[in-house]
Design a protein around this motif. Structure first.
Motif, PDB file in Angstrom:
ATOM      1  N   LEU A 303      -7.772  -5.221  -9.093  1.00 54.35           N
ATOM      2  CA  LEU A 303      -6.737  -6.358  -9.472  1.00 54.35           C
ATOM      3  C   LEU A 303      -6.039  -6.884  -8.184  1.00 54.35           C
ATOM      4  N   TRP A 304      -5.683  -6.120  -7.500  1.00 49.52           N
ATOM      5  CA  TRP A 304      -4.970  -6.277  -6.242  1.00 49.52           C
ATOM      6  C   TRP A 304      -6.031  -6.952  -5.407  1.00 49.52           C
ATOM      7  N   PHE A 377       7.672 -11.196  -5.887  1.00 51.77           N
ATOM      8  CA  PHE A 377       6.782 -10.573  -7.151  1.00 51.77           C
ATOM      9  C   PHE A 377       6.585  -9.144  -6.850  1.00 51.77           C
ATOM     10  N   VAL A 378       6.371  -8.645  -5.541  1.00 50.46           N
ATOM     11  CA  VAL A 378       6.162  -7.474  -5.249  1.00 50.46           C
ATOM     12  C   VAL A 378       7.394  -6.451  -5.383  1.00 50.46           C
ATOM     13  N   ALA A 396       0.817  -1.985   0.054  1.00 47.66           N
ATOM     14  CA  ALA A 396      -0.438  -2.557   0.895  1.00 47.66           C
ATOM     15  C   ALA A 396      -0.349  -4.180   0.810  1.00 47.66           C
ATOM     16  N   TYR A 397      -0.162  -4.625  -0.529  1.00 40.35           N
ATOM     17  CA  TYR A 397      -0.289  -6.015  -0.635  1.00 40.35           C
ATOM     18  C   TYR A 397       0.876  -6.656   0.312  1.00 40.35           C
ATOM     19  N   ARG A 398       1.917  -6.124   0.083  1.00 36.68           N
ATOM     20  CA  ARG A 398       3.283  -6.666   0.886  1.00 36.68           C
ATOM     21  C   ARG A 398       2.903  -6.600   2.442  1.00 36.68           C
ATOM     22  N   THR A 403       1.195 -10.101   7.247  1.00 30.18           N
ATOM     23  CA  THR A 403       0.160 -10.578   8.121  1.00 30.18           C
ATOM     24  C   THR A 403      -0.086 -11.905   8.073  1.00 30.18           C
ATOM     25  N   VAL A 404      -0.160 -12.537   6.741  1.00 29.01           N
ATOM     26  CA  VAL A 404      -0.589 -14.127   6.458  1.00 29.01           C
ATOM     27  C   VAL A 404       0.697 -14.741   7.145  1.00 29.01           C
TER      28      VAL A 404
END
Length: 409
Positions: A303-304, A377-378, A396-398, A403-404
């Motif tokens: 999902l992530w 959201f995170v 990890a998503y944050r 990076t983005v």
């Protein structure tokens, strides 16, 4: 010893004949399987037909499979002659029990090319083999070859001078029906085997080669696979397919702005505002689906990964629009207020051929996520998170979002 071999030959030939008779008795068989039965307890055929289901008692498989295998190898080595009907029956039996035997599929290719075998029957055989072995790579490869032969045959028929409008319409309907049947075969195979990338890859191939990336079909596929991925939240193959669909829609509905500057030709007229707003709405709905699934099913990496990919697609496409607009000297007269990657509101963005649709497109753009909204959201998720895996994936998503952000500032 010779008597035993003779009895075995008679037994196997009878089983092959029983399988052939079963298909003649019921041409609508839709599933095959092996019935656990260590030994023959009754003096009856090991082939069991109940409704549209065909079963083979397991005790005979150890005799049946080596027999038809050796029979076919002797034929290929030109040590034994077999007529076409026998070849069809032997290869059918062999492939139902072992669909990854390439030689058998190659023999059926030769039978199909010489007209001894109908392509639709070969597709039917492959469908039955996939009901027992849904990930069989050789079956999917052969299936694509047969579909290519069907497409070539239909193209030749459409190109003949005798082909009238009704005949061409009939061929088009047959092609559309074949595509729908392939979608059902892929769905059944994906349901039978988790992470069945062979089935999903075949589905992509059908879209690219048979549906020719038809926009309506892409929309239909996106809608039809939504319930499936909602019930298989750990299966990345299904999410990868949706990522492919969205990428195709981005390419078809929203090409770079440079392509929209060409005037005087229908192809270069540009993106229709309605199509563009619909596309942005699809992206927003996909992010909402991701949010709902992540909150409902915590700790699933697929999902992530899907959320990361969709957000990256949106950010890359949006940035490409801005760069193209700047390189063209900002010649667009109508702009929709958007946001930078950091979330800051700016008055630059998408061309708007129809001024009356400005508000609709503006709402679609502003409803899409930014890096700041994703970080929020995170943060909210981490504050209420009690699952260690969910927390690890959110962090990890944050980190990836940072990076983005650095790349786009």
């Amino acid at each position: 010893m010779a008597d035993c071999e003779g009895e075995l030959d008679v037994l196997v030939q009878r089983v092959v004949k029983d399988i052939t008779n079963a298909f003649q008795k019921n041409p609508n068989i839709d599933e095959i399987g092996v019935i656990p039965c260590p030994e023959a307890r009754y003096n009856r055929s090991p082939i069991v037909l109940v409704g549209n289901k065909l079963g083979v008692e397991s005790w005979c498989v150890k005799f049946l499979l080596p027999y038809v295998h050796n029979k076919l190898l002797l034929y290929r080595q030109r040590k034994q002659w077999l007529d076409r009907e026998t070849l069809v029956n032997i290869t059918s039996t062999l492939l139902l029990l072992n669909p990854d035997f390439t030689t058998a599929w190659n023999v059926r290719k030769e039978l199909l090319q010489c007209g001894a075998l109908c392509p639709l029957k070969d597709l039917y055989l492959g469908k039955l083999a996939l009901s027992k072995f849904p990930k069989s790579p050789e079956t999917w490869i052969h299936r694509r070859w047969v579909l290519q032969q069907l497409m070539l045959s239909r193209q030749k028929q459409q190109g003949t001078t005798e082909a009238d409008a009704d005949r061409i319409q009939q061929l088009s309907e047959q092609a559309a029906l074949t595509v729908q049947q392939e979608m059902r075969v892929c769905t059944d195979a994906a349901n039978r085997y988790p992470s069945n990338y062979n089935a999903w890859s075949h589905r992509i191939w059908v879209l690219q080669n048979m549906a020719k990336s038809n926009i309506k079909f892409l929309h239909d596929e996106l809608a039809s696979t939504r319930p499936w991925v909602s019930m298989h939240v750990s299966d990345h193959s299904g999410f990868h397919y949706r990522q492919f669909l969205i990428q195709q829609l981005l390419t078809e509905l929203a090409p770079p702005l440079a392509l929209m500057k060409v005037s005087g030709s229908p192809a270069g007229h540009g993106v229709e505002t309605e199509d563009l707003a619909t596309l942005l709405q699809l992206l927003q709905e996909e992010m909402e689906l991701s949010t709902d699934l992540i909150q409902t099913f915590p700790g699933h990496e697929a999902l992530w990964c899907h959320r990361r990919h969709i957000f990256y697609l949106w950010q890359s496409w949006w940035r490409g629009q801005q760069l193209t607009s700047e390189s063209n000297g900002a010649q667009c007269e109508e702009l929709v207020p958007g946001r930078r990657a950091s979330g800051e509101a700016v008055e630059e963005g998408l061309p708007l051929p129809l001024a009356q649709d400005r508000k609709r497109l503006k709402r679609a753009v502003l409803g899409l996520p930014s890096v700041l909204s994703e970080q929020s959201f995170v943060s909210v998720l981490l504050d209420s998170c009690s699952c260690p895996d969910q927390r690890r994936l959110a962090l990890a998503y944050r980190k990836w979002l940072h990076t983005v952000l650095q790349l786009q500032l």
